[in-house]
Design a protein around this motif. Structure first.
Motif, PDB file in Angstrom:
ATOM      1  N   GLN A   1       0.832  -1.203   0.000  1.00 17.86           N
ATOM      2  CA  GLN A   1       0.000   0.000   0.000  1.00 17.86           C
ATOM      3  C   GLN A   1       0.865   1.250   0.000  1.00 17.86           C
ATOM      4  OE1 GLN A   1      -1.969   1.455   3.608  1.00 17.86           O
ATOM      5  NE2 GLN A   1      -3.921   1.407   2.518  1.00 17.86           N
TER       6      GLN A   1
ATOM      7  N   SER B   1       2.956   3.215   2.900  1.00 16.04           N
ATOM      8  CA  SER B   1       2.387   3.507   4.218  1.00 16.04           C
ATOM      9  C   SER B   1       2.969   2.506   5.207  1.00 16.04           C
ATOM     10  CB  SER B   1       0.864   3.362   4.168  1.00 16.04           C
ATOM     11  OG  SER B   1       0.518   1.997   3.930  1.00 16.04           O
TER      12      SER B   1
ATOM     13  N   GLY C   1       1.667  -0.718   4.229  1.00 14.94           N
ATOM     14  CA  GLY C   1       2.341  -1.225   3.043  1.00 14.94           C
ATOM     15  C   GLY C   1       3.676  -1.879   3.362  1.00 14.94           C
TER      16      GLY C   1
ATOM     17  N   GLN D   1       2.817  -5.215   4.902  1.00  7.14           N
ATOM     18  CA  GLN D   1       2.365  -6.118   3.847  1.00  7.14           C
ATOM     19  C   GLN D   1       3.562  -6.734   3.116  1.00  7.14           C
ATOM     20  OE1 GLN D   1       0.009  -3.366   1.577  1.00  7.14           O
ATOM     21  NE2 GLN D   1      -1.937  -4.047   2.468  1.00  7.14           N
TER      22      GLN D   1
ATOM     23  N   SER E   1     -10.546   6.964  -3.362  1.00  4.12           N
ATOM     24  CA  SER E   1      -9.938   6.007  -4.289  1.00  4.12           C
ATOM     25  C   SER E   1     -10.945   5.414  -5.273  1.00  4.12           C
ATOM     26  CB  SER E   1      -9.229   4.889  -3.523  1.00  4.12           C
ATOM     27  OG  SER E   1     -10.142   4.161  -2.730  1.00  4.12           O
TER      28      SER E   1
ATOM     29  N   ASN F   1      -2.576  -4.902  -3.460  1.00  2.00           N
ATOM     30  CA  ASN F   1      -1.210  -4.638  -2.981  1.00  2.00           C
ATOM     31  C   ASN F   1      -0.552  -5.912  -2.478  1.00  2.00           C
ATOM     32  OD1 ASN F   1      -2.630  -1.667  -1.903  1.00  2.00           O
ATOM     33  ND2 ASN F   1      -0.935  -1.683  -3.337  1.00  2.00           N
TER      34      ASN F   1
ATOM     35  N   THR G   1      -5.676  -4.138   0.307  1.00  2.00           N
ATOM     36  CA  THR G   1      -5.817  -2.779  -0.195  1.00  2.00           C
ATOM     37  C   THR G   1      -5.533  -2.760  -1.701  1.00  2.00           C
ATOM     38  OG1 THR G   1      -3.495  -2.293   0.371  1.00  2.00           O
ATOM     39  CG2 THR G   1      -5.186  -1.706   1.999  1.00  2.00           C
ATOM     40  N   TYR G   2      -5.981  -1.686  -2.346  1.00  2.00           N
ATOM     41  CA  TYR G   2      -5.851  -1.576  -3.796  1.00  2.00           C
ATOM     42  C   TYR G   2      -5.011  -0.386  -4.237  1.00  2.00           C
ATOM     43  CZ  TYR G   2      -9.624  -5.006  -4.054  1.00  2.00           C
ATOM     44  OH  TYR G   2     -10.383  -6.153  -3.937  1.00  2.00           O
ATOM     45  N   ARG G   3      -4.577   0.447  -3.338  1.00  2.00           N
ATOM     46  CA  ARG G   3      -3.785   1.620  -3.683  1.00  2.00           C
ATOM     47  C   ARG G   3      -2.453   1.615  -2.951  1.00  2.00           C
ATOM     48  NH1 ARG G   3      -5.313   3.110  -8.371  1.00  2.00           N
ATOM     49  NH2 ARG G   3      -7.551   3.380  -8.518  1.00  2.00           N
TER      50      ARG G   3
END
Length: 217
Positions: free
Chosen positions: A11, A23, A26, A29, A101, A185, A215-217
């Motif tokens: 992410q 982030s 992210g 992840q 988003s 992500n 998440t997708y962004r």
């Protein structure tokens, strides 16, 4: 056969003044993905990422999670397309797209269709055809660099990974957009290559992440 794993970056920082950085989620992840790959017995001979910060940070997190210390190769062919440029040339962009988003995705798809039409190439620093061609070269280079039986991990972004998948199934813009829309992500796409050519085995595997953290962004 050799195996190529394409991993989307973790992410990033959508809605801030600098999207191109992970982030805190992210980063975690990325480490989780590394631990998952290690648990599967995957030992990469090579790791590659594009020039973007979020891609490099994800590669670092993967290696940390895998407990590995190795130098990554940088290949600009795996860079993402300029999403904000695609929406920036539209005349009537919804102002909420900068922080929402879902709204941004709709505007992005509208901008991508304009970009891919080839009728406005002068408006872009990189045309759709140039984008798809460089991603294809990056894939070909990654495959060519592997000896039989080797494994490579590539960290890239949704657009580049989606085009790779679309190319391998003989698809075009519609397939690319469908893949691009759902890429999660740190989703993992697996490709094998050997005497029979290069084939897509799986796309966007994300079972290693807790569903609440997808998440997708």
């Amino acid at each position: 056969m050799s195996v190529l794993y394409l991993v989307r970056h973790g992410q990033a920082s959508f809605g801030t003044d600098d999207y191109d950085r992970l982030s805190d989620l992210g980063k975690e992840q990325s480490r989780i993905t590394g631990r998952f790959l290690a648990a599967q017995g995957i030992e990469p001979d090579r790791i590659v990422h594009g020039e973007m910060l979020r891609q490099r940070q994800t590669a670092e997190g993967l290696l940390e999670g895998m407990g590995l210390s190795m130098d990554a190769h940088v290949d600009s062919g795996w860079n993402e397309y300029a999403a904000w440029e695609l929406t920036g040339v539209l005349d009537d962009v919804d102002p909420r797209a900068k922080h929402d988003s879902k709204i941004f995705q709709g505007e992005l798809e509208r901008g991508a269709a304009r970009w891919a039409s080839g009728e406005h190439d002068e408006d872009y620093t990189e045309t759709y055809k140039q984008f798809t061609s460089r991603v294809e070269r990056a894939l070909d280079d990654a495959v060519a660099a592997m000896e039989s039986g080797q494994t490579t991990i590539v960290v890239s972004s949704a657009g580049a990974i989606a085009w790779t998948a679309a190319r391998l199934i003989g698809g075009g813009f519609d397939q690319w957009m469908a893949f691009n829309r759902v890429t999660i992500n740190t989703g993992i796409t697996k490709i094998i290559t050997g005497r029979g050519g290069t084939s897509l085995i799986s796309f966007n595997d994300h079972g290693h992440q807790d569903p609440k953290d997808a998440t997708y962004r």
